[in-house]
Design an enzyme around this catalytic site. Structure first.
Site, PDB file in Angstrom:
ATOM      1  N   ARG A  76      22.159 -20.798 -21.435  1.00 39.09           N
ATOM      2  CA  ARG A  76      21.451 -21.794 -22.275  1.00 39.09           C
ATOM      3  C   ARG A  76      20.132 -21.228 -22.804  1.00 39.09           C
ATOM      4  NH1 ARG A  76      20.827 -27.042 -18.926  1.00 39.09           N
ATOM      5  NH2 ARG A  76      19.789 -27.711 -20.835  1.00 39.09           N
ATOM      6  N   VAL A 109      14.401 -29.531 -23.215  1.00 43.10           N
ATOM      7  CA  VAL A 109      13.754 -28.474 -22.428  1.00 43.10           C
ATOM      8  C   VAL A 109      13.654 -27.176 -23.236  1.00 43.10           C
ATOM      9  CG1 VAL A 109      14.506 -29.477 -20.235  1.00 43.10           C
ATOM     10  CG2 VAL A 109      15.994 -27.835 -21.392  1.00 43.10           C
ATOM     11  N   HIS A 125      11.222 -33.502 -19.067  1.00 46.00           N
ATOM     12  CA  HIS A 125      12.202 -32.841 -18.207  1.00 46.00           C
ATOM     13  C   HIS A 125      11.946 -31.351 -18.041  1.00 46.00           C
ATOM     14  CE1 HIS A 125      15.169 -36.285 -19.375  1.00 46.00           C
ATOM     15  NE2 HIS A 125      14.289 -36.681 -18.477  1.00 46.00           N
ATOM     16  N   THR A 197      18.932 -39.507 -28.952  1.00 48.50           N
ATOM     17  CA  THR A 197      19.155 -39.679 -27.508  1.00 48.50           C
ATOM     18  C   THR A 197      20.168 -40.786 -27.277  1.00 48.50           C
ATOM     19  OG1 THR A 197      18.147 -40.180 -25.364  1.00 48.50           O
ATOM     20  CG2 THR A 197      17.120 -41.191 -27.297  1.00 48.50           C
ATOM     21  N   SER A 198      21.020 -40.565 -26.292  1.00 47.83           N
ATOM     22  CA  SER A 198      22.048 -41.561 -25.946  1.00 47.83           C
ATOM     23  C   SER A 198      21.427 -42.721 -25.173  1.00 47.83           C
ATOM     24  CB  SER A 198      23.147 -40.896 -25.111  1.00 47.83           C
ATOM     25  OG  SER A 198      22.557 -40.317 -23.948  1.00 47.83           O
ATOM     26  N   GLU A 224      25.237 -42.418 -33.854  1.00 53.98           N
ATOM     27  CA  GLU A 224      26.038 -43.342 -33.030  1.00 53.98           C
ATOM     28  C   GLU A 224      25.195 -44.479 -32.465  1.00 53.98           C
ATOM     29  OE1 GLU A 224      28.851 -39.650 -31.415  1.00 53.98           O
ATOM     30  OE2 GLU A 224      27.925 -41.047 -29.983  1.00 53.98           O
ATOM     31  N   ALA A 240      19.352 -36.187 -37.502  1.00 51.19           N
ATOM     32  CA  ALA A 240      17.888 -36.167 -37.385  1.00 51.19           C
ATOM     33  C   ALA A 240      17.227 -35.438 -38.558  1.00 51.19           C
ATOM     34  CB  ALA A 240      17.506 -35.496 -36.063  1.00 51.19           C
TER      35      ALA A 240
HETATM   36  C1  BV8 Z   1      14.869 -39.600 -11.269  1.00 50.67           C
HETATM   37  C2  BV8 Z   1      16.786 -31.308 -17.675  1.00 50.67           C
HETATM   38  C3  BV8 Z   1      14.030 -40.429  -9.218  1.00 50.67           C
HETATM   39  C4  BV8 Z   1      17.804 -30.441 -17.009  1.00 50.67           C
HETATM   40  C5  BV8 Z   1      17.703 -33.567 -17.683  1.00 50.67           C
HETATM   41  C6  BV8 Z   1      17.234 -45.611 -13.100  1.00 50.67           C
HETATM   42  C7  BV8 Z   1      15.917 -45.249 -12.879  1.00 50.67           C
HETATM   43  C8  BV8 Z   1      15.605 -43.967 -12.448  1.00 50.67           C
HETATM   44  C9  BV8 Z   1      16.617 -43.017 -12.277  1.00 50.67           C
HETATM   45  C10 BV8 Z   1      17.915 -43.373 -12.509  1.00 50.67           C
HETATM   46  C11 BV8 Z   1      18.228 -44.658 -12.920  1.00 50.67           C
HETATM   47  N1  BV8 Z   1      19.572 -44.712 -13.069  1.00 50.67           N
HETATM   48  C12 BV8 Z   1      20.107 -43.508 -12.799  1.00 50.67           C
HETATM   49  C13 BV8 Z   1      19.136 -42.684 -12.432  1.00 50.67           C
HETATM   50  C14 BV8 Z   1      19.330 -41.290 -12.033  1.00 50.67           C
HETATM   51  C15 BV8 Z   1      19.261 -40.321 -13.197  1.00 50.67           C
HETATM   52  C16 BV8 Z   1      19.933 -40.812 -14.438  1.00 50.67           C
HETATM   53  O1  BV8 Z   1      19.279 -41.320 -15.342  1.00 50.67           O
HETATM   54  N2  BV8 Z   1      21.257 -40.640 -14.508  1.00 50.67           N
HETATM   55  C17 BV8 Z   1      21.976 -41.005 -15.711  1.00 50.67           C
HETATM   56  C18 BV8 Z   1      23.104 -39.999 -15.938  1.00 50.67           C
HETATM   57  C19 BV8 Z   1      22.511 -42.412 -15.517  1.00 50.67           C
HETATM   58  N3  BV8 Z   1      17.893 -39.976 -13.484  1.00 50.67           N
HETATM   59  C20 BV8 Z   1      17.342 -38.981 -12.779  1.00 50.67           C
HETATM   60  O2  BV8 Z   1      17.895 -38.406 -11.872  1.00 50.67           O
HETATM   61  C21 BV8 Z   1      15.923 -38.605 -13.157  1.00 50.67           C
HETATM   62  N4  BV8 Z   1      15.160 -38.522 -11.944  1.00 50.67           N
HETATM   63  O3  BV8 Z   1      15.111 -40.693 -11.634  1.00 50.67           O
HETATM   64  O4  BV8 Z   1      14.284 -39.322 -10.059  1.00 50.67           O
HETATM   65  C22 BV8 Z   1      13.046 -39.957  -8.261  1.00 50.67           C
HETATM   66  C23 BV8 Z   1      11.793 -40.564  -8.253  1.00 50.67           C
HETATM   67  C24 BV8 Z   1      10.880 -40.135  -7.324  1.00 50.67           C
HETATM   68  C25 BV8 Z   1      11.190 -39.102  -6.435  1.00 50.67           C
HETATM   69  C26 BV8 Z   1      12.442 -38.485  -6.483  1.00 50.67           C
HETATM   70  C27 BV8 Z   1      13.388 -38.908  -7.408  1.00 50.67           C
HETATM   71  C28 BV8 Z   1      15.883 -37.211 -13.750  1.00 50.67           C
HETATM   72  C29 BV8 Z   1      16.591 -37.200 -15.061  1.00 50.67           C
HETATM   73  C30 BV8 Z   1      16.339 -35.836 -15.755  1.00 50.67           C
HETATM   74  C31 BV8 Z   1      17.584 -34.988 -15.682  1.00 50.67           C
HETATM   75  N5  BV8 Z   1      17.379 -33.749 -16.437  1.00 50.67           N
HETATM   76  N6  BV8 Z   1      17.441 -32.427 -18.339  1.00 50.67           N
HETATM   77  C32 BV8 Z   1      18.585 -29.626 -17.995  1.00 50.67           C
HETATM   78  O5  BV8 Z   1      18.380 -29.760 -19.223  1.00 50.67           O
HETATM   79  O6  BV8 Z   1      19.418 -28.832 -17.523  1.00 50.67           O
HETATM   80  S1  BV8 Z   1      18.394 -34.865 -18.514  1.00 50.67           S
HETATM   81  C33 BV8 Z   1      19.389 -34.323 -19.769  1.00 50.67           C
HETATM   82  O7  BV8 Z   1      19.920 -35.493 -20.332  1.00 50.67           O
HETATM   83  C34 BV8 Z   1      18.681 -33.644 -20.927  1.00 50.67           C
HETATM   84  O8  BV8 Z   1      17.281 -33.561 -20.792  1.00 50.67           O
HETATM   85  C35 BV8 Z   1      19.020 -34.576 -22.085  1.00 50.67           C
HETATM   86  O9  BV8 Z   1      18.062 -34.545 -23.081  1.00 50.67           O
HETATM   87  C36 BV8 Z   1      18.998 -35.831 -21.344  1.00 50.67           C
HETATM   88  C37 BV8 Z   1      19.414 -37.117 -21.911  1.00 50.67           C
HETATM   89  O10 BV8 Z   1      20.472 -36.955 -22.714  1.00 50.67           O
HETATM   90  P1  BV8 Z   1      20.183 -37.060 -24.304  1.00 50.67           P
HETATM   91  O11 BV8 Z   1      18.953 -36.308 -24.612  1.00 50.67           O
HETATM   92  O12 BV8 Z   1      20.225 -38.474 -24.697  1.00 50.67           O
HETATM   93  O13 BV8 Z   1      21.370 -36.249 -24.842  1.00 50.67           O
HETATM   94  P2  BV8 Z   1      22.839 -36.740 -24.904  1.00 50.67           P
HETATM   95  O14 BV8 Z   1      23.682 -35.533 -24.997  1.00 50.67           O
HETATM   96  O15 BV8 Z   1      23.091 -37.741 -23.815  1.00 50.67           O
HETATM   97  O16 BV8 Z   1      22.929 -37.585 -26.263  1.00 50.67           O
HETATM   98  C38 BV8 Z   1      22.722 -36.937 -27.488  1.00 50.67           C
HETATM   99  C39 BV8 Z   1      22.561 -38.042 -28.512  1.00 50.67           C
HETATM  100  O17 BV8 Z   1      22.227 -37.441 -29.757  1.00 50.67           O
HETATM  101  C40 BV8 Z   1      23.832 -38.838 -28.736  1.00 50.67           C
HETATM  102  O18 BV8 Z   1      23.518 -40.214 -28.767  1.00 50.67           O
HETATM  103  C41 BV8 Z   1      24.314 -38.378 -30.129  1.00 50.67           C
HETATM  104  O19 BV8 Z   1      24.913 -39.428 -30.848  1.00 50.67           O
HETATM  105  C42 BV8 Z   1      23.021 -37.983 -30.771  1.00 50.67           C
HETATM  106  N7  BV8 Z   1      23.132 -36.924 -31.789  1.00 50.67           N
HETATM  107  C43 BV8 Z   1      24.003 -35.893 -31.826  1.00 50.67           C
HETATM  108  N8  BV8 Z   1      23.739 -35.125 -32.909  1.00 50.67           N
HETATM  109  C44 BV8 Z   1      22.658 -35.691 -33.534  1.00 50.67           C
HETATM  110  C45 BV8 Z   1      22.276 -36.835 -32.822  1.00 50.67           C
HETATM  111  N9  BV8 Z   1      21.241 -37.607 -33.204  1.00 50.67           N
HETATM  112  C46 BV8 Z   1      20.572 -37.247 -34.323  1.00 50.67           C
HETATM  113  N10 BV8 Z   1      20.870 -36.156 -35.061  1.00 50.67           N
HETATM  114  C47 BV8 Z   1      21.910 -35.366 -34.704  1.00 50.67           C
HETATM  115  N11 BV8 Z   1      22.212 -34.290 -35.447  1.00 50.67           N
END
Ligand code: BV8
Length: 259
Positions: A76, A109, A125, A197-198, A224, A240
Site C-alpha cells: 500500500r 492515511v 487514522h 466516506t461510507s 453512493e 470527488a
Molecule cells: C475505536 C487505518 C475504541 C488503517 C482505519 C462505535 C464507536 C466506536 C468504535 C466502534 C463503534 N462501532 C464499531 C466500532 C469499532 C470500529 C469500527 O468503526 N468498525 C466498523 C467496521 C463498524 N472502530 C474502531 O475500531 C476505531 N477504534 O473505536 O477504538 C477504543 C477507544 C479507546 C481505547 C481503545 C479502543 C478505529 C477505526 C480506525 C480503523 N483504521 N484506517 C489502515 O488504513 O490500514 S479505518 C479505514 O476505514 C480507513 O481509514 C478508511 O478511510 C476508513 C473508513 O472507510 P471509508 O474511508 O469510508 O472508505 P470506504 O472504502 O468504506 O468507503 C469509500 C466511500 O467512497 C464509499 O462510500 C464510496 O461510495 C465512495 N467513493 C468511491 N469512489 C469515490 C467515492 N466518493 C467520492 N468520489 C469517488 N471517486
C-alpha cells in the site's frame, strides 16, 4: 472541466458557503480513489484478494503474522508514494483561500491533502508513510526501515519490538490530539462537507453530527448512498474531483459577482 449541472451546490447552500467563517471537510477513502488508491470497500486484488482490510488492519492480525501485515502495508505504501493528488484535492486548496478557515479531517492515511497544499489537516487514522515501534510506540525513521533486510524490521528501541505502520488499527484508540482538534473544528464550523466516506467507521463517522448540532449545513459528496445521506442538506452523487472542481468554480463566480 464542464460544470455538470447535477454536481452544482444549490443556490441557498452556495450562499451559506460564501458566508461561512469556518468550513469542515471530512474525507474518506473515496477521496483518494481517483488518485489510484483503492478504497477499503473495493475488493482487494492479487495476493491480497483473499483478505478483507478489516482482517489485516488489526493488532491481532499483526501479532498473528507480522510479516503478512507488514508486506500488506509495504504494498500500500508503494501505491501511495506513486499517487498524485487529483483536481479535487487542489480544489480544496483553492477553497481554503475562499472561506474564512478550512479544516480538513481525514480518515485516510495517504497524506495526499498535505501534499496537495492543504494547511489545516487532521489525520484521525494516522499515516501509512510513518512507522513506529509496536511496543514502545516510538517513531522509526524511513532509513532504518529501508536498511533492514527483515520484514517487519526490528525496533531500534526494544529487543522484542517490531516496526509497525503508524496507523490506527481497528480496536485501537484514535490519536487524542487529532480527535480533539476534529471535534473542536466540527463544533465551530458554519458548513460541513462529507466526501468519499461510507460513514461506517466510528468514531470518525459521527463527526458531521457535531456540525449538524451546530446548525451547519451538511453536503455529502459520494456516488453512493450512505447512512449519513438522510441527514445531509444536499447529496451530490458524483466523484470527488469533478464535484469539488464544480463547487469551487461556483463559489469563485459568486464571489466575483458580489464584489
Ligand atoms: C475505536 C487505518 C475504541 C488503517 C482505519 C462505535 C464507536 C466506536 C468504535 C466502534 C463503534 N462501532 C464499531 C466500532 C469499532 C470500529 C469500527 O468503526 N468498525 C466498523 C467496521 C463498524 N472502530 C474502531 O475500531 C476505531 N477504534 O473505536 O477504538 C477504543 C477507544 C479507546 C481505547 C481503545 C479502543 C478505529 C477505526 C480506525 C480503523 N483504521 N484506517 C489502515 O488504513 O490500514 S479505518 C479505514 O476505514 C480507513 O481509514 C478508511 O478511510 C476508513 C473508513 O472507510 P471509508 O474511508 O469510508 O472508505 P470506504 O472504502 O468504506 O468507503 C469509500 C466511500 O467512497 C464509499 O462510500 C464510496 O461510495 C465512495 N467513493 C468511491 N469512489 C469515490 C467515492 N466518493 C467520492 N468520489 C469517488 N471517486
Amino acid at each position: 472541466m464542464t460544470e455538470a449541472r447535477e454536481f452544482r451546490l444549490s443556490d441557498a447552500l452556495l450562499d451559506r458557503l460564501a458566508r461561512a467563517r469556518s468550513v469542515l471537510v471530512l474525507t474518506g477513502a473515496g477521496m483518494s480513489a481517483e488518485s489510484g488508491i483503492p478504497t477499503f470497500r473495493d475488493a482487494q486484488t492479487g495476493i491480497w484478494s483473499k483478505f478483507r482490510p478489516e482482517e489485516l488492519a488489526t493488532p491481532e492480525a499483526f501479532a498473528a503474522d507480522p510479516d503478512r501485515v507488514w508486506r500488506w502495508y509495504e504494498a500500500r505504501r508503494k501505491t501511495v508514494r506513486e499517487a498524485q493528488p487529483h483536481a479535487g484535492y487542489l480544489a480544496l486548496v483553492e477553497l481554503e483561500a475562499l472561506v474564512g478557515e478550512l479544516n480538513v479531517v481525514t480518515q485516510n492515511v495517504d497524506g495526499l491533502h498535505q501534499r496537495a497544499g492543504s494547511h489545516r489537516v487532521w489525520e484521525l487514522h494516522g499515516n501509512i508513510l510513518r512507522s513506529k515501534c509496536h511496543l514502545s510506540l516510538r517513531p522509526i525513521g524511513r532509513e532504518w526501515i529501508e536498511e533492514s533486510p527483515q520484514t517487519p524490521p526490528p525496533s531500534p528501541y526494544v529487543p522484542e519490538g517490531l516496526a509497525r505502520p503508524d496507523v490506527v488499527w481497528f480496536g485501537e484508540a484514535l490519536p487524542t490530539a487529532a480527535v480533539e482538534a476534529a471535534v473542536e473544528a466540527a463544533s465551530r464550523c458554519d458548513f460541513c462537507f462529507s466526501i468519499g466516506t461510507s460513514s461506517l467507521v466510528q468514531p470518525a463517522a459521527s463527526l458531521p453530527l457535531y456540525a449538524l448540532e451546530r446548525g451547519a449545513p451538511l453536503v455529502e459528496i459520494n456516488p453512493e448512498h450512505t447512512p449519513l445521506s438522510a441527514q445531509a442538506d444536499q447529496c451530490i452523487r458524483g466523484m470527488a474531483s469533478e464535484v469539488l472542481v464544480t463547487v469551487v468554480s461556483q463559489l469563485q463566480a459568486a464571489k466575483r459577482e458580489n464584489r
